[in-house]
Design a protein around this motif. Structure first.
Motif, PDB file in Angstrom:
ATOM      1  N   PHE A  39       0.855  -1.188   0.000  1.00 30.57           N
ATOM      2  CA  PHE A  39       0.000   0.000   0.000  1.00 30.57           C
ATOM      3  C   PHE A  39       0.888   1.235   0.000  1.00 30.57           C
ATOM      4  CE2 PHE A  39      -2.719   3.280   1.797  1.00 30.57           C
ATOM      5  CZ  PHE A  39      -3.839   3.135   0.977  1.00 30.57           C
ATOM      6  N   ASP A  40       0.726   2.078  -1.007  1.00 28.05           N
ATOM      7  CA  ASP A  40       1.511   3.304  -1.133  1.00 28.05           C
ATOM      8  C   ASP A  40       0.674   4.466  -0.576  1.00 28.05           C
ATOM      9  OD1 ASP A  40       3.001   5.515  -1.864  1.00 28.05           O
ATOM     10  OD2 ASP A  40       3.284   4.855  -3.950  1.00 28.05           O
ATOM     11  N   ARG A  41       1.036   4.934   0.610  1.00 26.17           N
ATOM     12  CA  ARG A  41       0.262   5.995   1.258  1.00 26.17           C
ATOM     13  C   ARG A  41       0.309   7.296   0.466  1.00 26.17           C
ATOM     14  NH1 ARG A  41       0.529   5.312   7.722  1.00 26.17           N
ATOM     15  NH2 ARG A  41       0.499   3.045   7.714  1.00 26.17           N
ATOM     16  N   ALA A  42       1.441   7.558  -0.167  1.00 32.19           N
ATOM     17  CA  ALA A  42       1.576   8.807  -0.926  1.00 32.19           C
ATOM     18  C   ALA A  42       0.597   8.831  -2.101  1.00 32.19           C
ATOM     19  CB  ALA A  42       3.008   8.964  -1.435  1.00 32.19           C
ATOM     20  N   ARG A  43       0.405   7.694  -2.755  1.00 33.94           N
ATOM     21  CA  ARG A  43      -0.503   7.613  -3.904  1.00 33.94           C
ATOM     22  C   ARG A  43      -1.915   7.204  -3.489  1.00 33.94           C
ATOM     23  NH1 ARG A  43       3.121   3.999  -7.750  1.00 33.94           N
ATOM     24  NH2 ARG A  43       1.289   3.958  -9.092  1.00 33.94           N
ATOM     25  N   GLY A  44      -2.042   6.714  -2.252  1.00 37.85           N
ATOM     26  CA  GLY A  44      -3.354   6.320  -1.758  1.00 37.85           C
ATOM     27  C   GLY A  44      -3.895   5.050  -2.384  1.00 37.85           C
ATOM     28  N   GLY A  45      -3.005   4.143  -2.771  1.00 33.43           N
ATOM     29  CA  GLY A  45      -3.465   2.892  -3.374  1.00 33.43           C
ATOM     30  C   GLY A  45      -2.382   1.830  -3.373  1.00 33.43           C
ATOM     31  N   TRP A  46      -2.721   0.676  -3.904  1.00 30.37           N
ATOM     32  CA  TRP A  46      -1.785  -0.439  -3.959  1.00 30.37           C
ATOM     33  C   TRP A  46      -0.867  -0.293  -5.168  1.00 30.37           C
ATOM     34  CZ3 TRP A  46      -1.354  -3.902  -0.090  1.00 30.37           C
ATOM     35  CH2 TRP A  46      -2.391  -3.935   0.846  1.00 30.37           C
ATOM     36  N   ALA A  47       0.383  -0.704  -4.995  1.00 31.25           N
ATOM     37  CA  ALA A  47       1.358  -0.628  -6.082  1.00 31.25           C
ATOM     38  C   ALA A  47       2.255  -1.859  -6.047  1.00 31.25           C
ATOM     39  CB  ALA A  47       2.203   0.638  -5.947  1.00 31.25           C
ATOM     40  N   ASP A  48       2.709  -2.288  -7.231  1.00 31.09           N
ATOM     41  CA  ASP A  48       3.649  -3.401  -7.305  1.00 31.09           C
ATOM     42  C   ASP A  48       4.989  -2.948  -6.755  1.00 31.09           C
ATOM     43  OD1 ASP A  48       1.707  -4.893  -8.486  1.00 31.09           O
ATOM     44  OD2 ASP A  48       2.522  -4.746 -10.510  1.00 31.09           O
ATOM     45  N   SER A  49       5.633  -3.820  -5.967  1.00 28.21           N
ATOM     46  CA  SER A  49       6.910  -3.487  -5.367  1.00 28.21           C
ATOM     47  C   SER A  49       8.052  -4.153  -6.141  1.00 28.21           C
ATOM     48  CB  SER A  49       6.915  -3.905  -3.902  1.00 28.21           C
ATOM     49  OG  SER A  49       8.105  -3.541  -3.286  1.00 28.21           O
ATOM     50  N   TYR A  50       8.167  -5.461  -6.065  1.00 26.63           N
ATOM     51  CA  TYR A  50       9.205  -6.197  -6.797  1.00 26.63           C
ATOM     52  C   TYR A  50       8.686  -7.599  -7.080  1.00 26.63           C
ATOM     53  CZ  TYR A  50      10.150  -8.288  -2.249  1.00 26.63           C
ATOM     54  OH  TYR A  50      10.021  -8.938  -1.054  1.00 26.63           O
ATOM     55  N   SER A  51       9.322  -8.270  -8.012  1.00 24.99           N
ATOM     56  CA  SER A  51       8.923  -9.637  -8.376  1.00 24.99           C
ATOM     57  C   SER A  51      10.044 -10.610  -8.071  1.00 24.99           C
ATOM     58  CB  SER A  51       8.582  -9.724  -9.865  1.00 24.99           C
ATOM     59  OG  SER A  51       7.450  -8.946 -10.159  1.00 24.99           O
ATOM     60  N   SER A  52       9.676 -11.772  -7.586  1.00 24.20           N
ATOM     61  CA  SER A  52      10.614 -12.876  -7.403  1.00 24.20           C
ATOM     62  C   SER A  52      10.247 -13.949  -8.421  1.00 24.20           C
ATOM     63  CB  SER A  52      10.504 -13.461  -5.995  1.00 24.20           C
ATOM     64  OG  SER A  52      10.866 -12.498  -5.034  1.00 24.20           O
ATOM     65  N   PHE A  53      11.257 -14.596  -8.983  1.00 24.32           N
ATOM     66  CA  PHE A  53      11.027 -15.625  -9.991  1.00 24.32           C
ATOM     67  C   PHE A  53      11.523 -16.970  -9.481  1.00 24.32           C
ATOM     68  CE2 PHE A  53      10.844 -11.726 -12.308  1.00 24.32           C
ATOM     69  CZ  PHE A  53       9.877 -11.950 -13.270  1.00 24.32           C
ATOM     70  N   TYR A  54      10.728 -17.995  -9.707  1.00 22.17           N
ATOM     71  CA  TYR A  54      11.029 -19.350  -9.266  1.00 22.17           C
ATOM     72  C   TYR A  54      10.929 -20.280 -10.468  1.00 22.17           C
ATOM     73  CZ  TYR A  54       9.713 -17.241  -4.818  1.00 22.17           C
ATOM     74  OH  TYR A  54       9.620 -16.402  -3.735  1.00 22.17           O
ATOM     75  N   THR A  55      11.805 -21.273 -10.536  1.00 22.00           N
ATOM     76  CA  THR A  55      11.645 -22.341 -11.514  1.00 22.00           C
ATOM     77  C   THR A  55      10.895 -23.451 -10.803  1.00 22.00           C
ATOM     78  OG1 THR A  55      13.718 -21.771 -12.605  1.00 22.00           O
ATOM     79  CG2 THR A  55      12.807 -23.957 -13.053  1.00 22.00           C
ATOM     80  N   VAL A  56       9.721 -23.777 -11.328  1.00 23.67           N
ATOM     81  CA  VAL A  56       8.868 -24.805 -10.728  1.00 23.67           C
ATOM     82  C   VAL A  56       9.082 -26.103 -11.489  1.00 23.67           C
ATOM     83  CG1 VAL A  56       6.496 -25.478 -10.201  1.00 23.67           C
ATOM     84  CG2 VAL A  56       7.173 -23.069 -10.036  1.00 23.67           C
ATOM     85  N   TRP A  57       9.375 -27.181 -10.765  1.00 21.00           N
ATOM     86  CA  TRP A  57       9.594 -28.508 -11.337  1.00 21.00           C
ATOM     87  C   TRP A  57       8.482 -29.442 -10.886  1.00 21.00           C
ATOM     88  CZ3 TRP A  57      13.561 -29.279 -14.677  1.00 21.00           C
ATOM     89  CH2 TRP A  57      14.570 -28.305 -14.691  1.00 21.00           C
ATOM     90  N   ALA A  58       7.989 -30.260 -11.790  1.00 26.64           N
ATOM     91  CA  ALA A  58       6.947 -31.236 -11.465  1.00 26.64           C
ATOM     92  C   ALA A  58       7.325 -32.571 -12.076  1.00 26.64           C
ATOM     93  CB  ALA A  58       5.593 -30.773 -12.000  1.00 26.64           C
ATOM     94  N   ARG A  59       6.922 -33.659 -11.425  1.00 28.03           N
ATOM     95  CA  ARG A  59       7.215 -35.005 -11.912  1.00 28.03           C
ATOM     96  C   ARG A  59       5.938 -35.801 -12.082  1.00 28.03           C
ATOM     97  NH1 ARG A  59      11.365 -37.465  -7.715  1.00 28.03           N
ATOM     98  NH2 ARG A  59       9.727 -36.796  -6.326  1.00 28.03           N
ATOM     99  N   ARG A  60       6.058 -36.867 -12.834  1.00 31.75           N
ATOM    100  CA  ARG A  60       5.018 -37.887 -13.007  1.00 31.75           C
ATOM    101  C   ARG A  60       3.680 -37.294 -13.449  1.00 31.75           C
ATOM    102  NH1 ARG A  60       7.934 -39.518  -8.281  1.00 31.75           N
ATOM    103  NH2 ARG A  60       9.303 -41.264  -8.793  1.00 31.75           N
ATOM    104  N   SER A  61       2.588 -37.685 -12.795  1.00 33.52           N
ATOM    105  CA  SER A  61       1.261 -37.246 -13.233  1.00 33.52           C
ATOM    106  C   SER A  61       1.072 -35.743 -13.059  1.00 33.52           C
ATOM    107  CB  SER A  61       0.161 -38.013 -12.502  1.00 33.52           C
ATOM    108  OG  SER A  61       0.212 -37.754 -11.117  1.00 33.52           O
ATOM    109  N   LEU A  62       1.703 -35.150 -12.049  1.00 36.50           N
ATOM    110  CA  LEU A  62       1.606 -33.704 -11.879  1.00 36.50           C
ATOM    111  C   LEU A  62       2.202 -33.001 -13.097  1.00 36.50           C
ATOM    112  CD1 LEU A  62       0.874 -31.198 -10.237  1.00 36.50           C
ATOM    113  CD2 LEU A  62       3.049 -31.450  -9.022  1.00 36.50           C
ATOM    114  N   ALA A  63       3.306 -33.506 -13.620  1.00 36.69           N
ATOM    115  CA  ALA A  63       3.935 -32.914 -14.805  1.00 36.69           C
ATOM    116  C   ALA A  63       3.028 -33.016 -16.024  1.00 36.69           C
ATOM    117  CB  ALA A  63       5.266 -33.599 -15.093  1.00 36.69           C
ATOM    118  N   ALA A  64       2.429 -34.182 -16.224  1.00 35.88           N
ATOM    119  CA  ALA A  64       1.554 -34.381 -17.381  1.00 35.88           C
ATOM    120  C   ALA A  64       0.315 -33.493 -17.282  1.00 35.88           C
ATOM    121  CB  ALA A  64       1.156 -35.847 -17.481  1.00 35.88           C
TER     122      ALA A  64
END
Length: 166
Positions: A39-64
């Motif tokens: 929440f950005d008080r100066a703008r009076g609303g929600w704002a994106d801050s930063y992004s984190s990136f993850y590599t997601v791995w799946a196996r077997r039936s979850l992968a399919a």
């Protein structure tokens, strides 16, 4: 036993890549972007801050199931084991954060989804018996219109060390 289990909410940042091992075991991976909103008080609303990136791995039936269910930009909730890999590239230190997924689902707080149970009676076959995995017919928007092409049959690949059972 002592691995960190986490739940990450974000969006699919890349197309799901699906492969099989030389032994025929399926695995898949994609990048997940999780953006912090403050929440950005100066703008009076929600704002994106930063992004984190993850590599997601799946196996077997979850992968399919993942490869036939998720496209770029869809909101997801991923639960799994957190792993940080450190290394160096071109003389620079680097680290990547991986999630070995145990469960992946659409974030229903941001949209709807239609669930279709996959028959396990005959390995590799879908409920219609065709052996081809497809999105549920309720999803009336063609895959091409959603900005992601149908995944072609992937060549066999070697499983990264991250996916070997511990």
């Amino acid at each position: 036993m002592y691995e960190a289990h986490v739940t990450v909410v974000g969006n699919a940042a890349t197309q799901v890549e699906f492969r099989t091992t030389d032994a025929g075991l399926p695995f898949a991976w994609f990048r997940l972007a999780s953006t912090v909103r403050r929440f950005d008080r100066a703008r009076g609303g929600w704002a994106d801050s930063y992004s984190s990136f993850y590599t997601v791995w799946a196996r077997r039936s979850l992968a399919a199931n993942l490869s036939s269910s998720v496209t770029i930009g869809e909101p997801l909730i991923v639960q799994g084991q957190l792993r940080v890999r450190e290394g160096s590239r071109e003389g620079r230190e680097s680290a990547s954060v991986d999630l070995l997924a145990s469960a992946i689902g659409h974030d229903l707080s941001r949209g709807t989804s239609a669930f279709v149970r996959v028959s396990r009676a005959t390995p590799g076959l879908t409920p219609d018996g065709s052996g081809e995995r497809r999105r549920h017919p309720v999803a009336e928007v063609p895959t091409e219109a959603r900005g992601a092409p149908e995944a072609p049959e992937a060549p066999e690949a070697k499983v990264p060390d991250l996916l070997t059972p511990s």
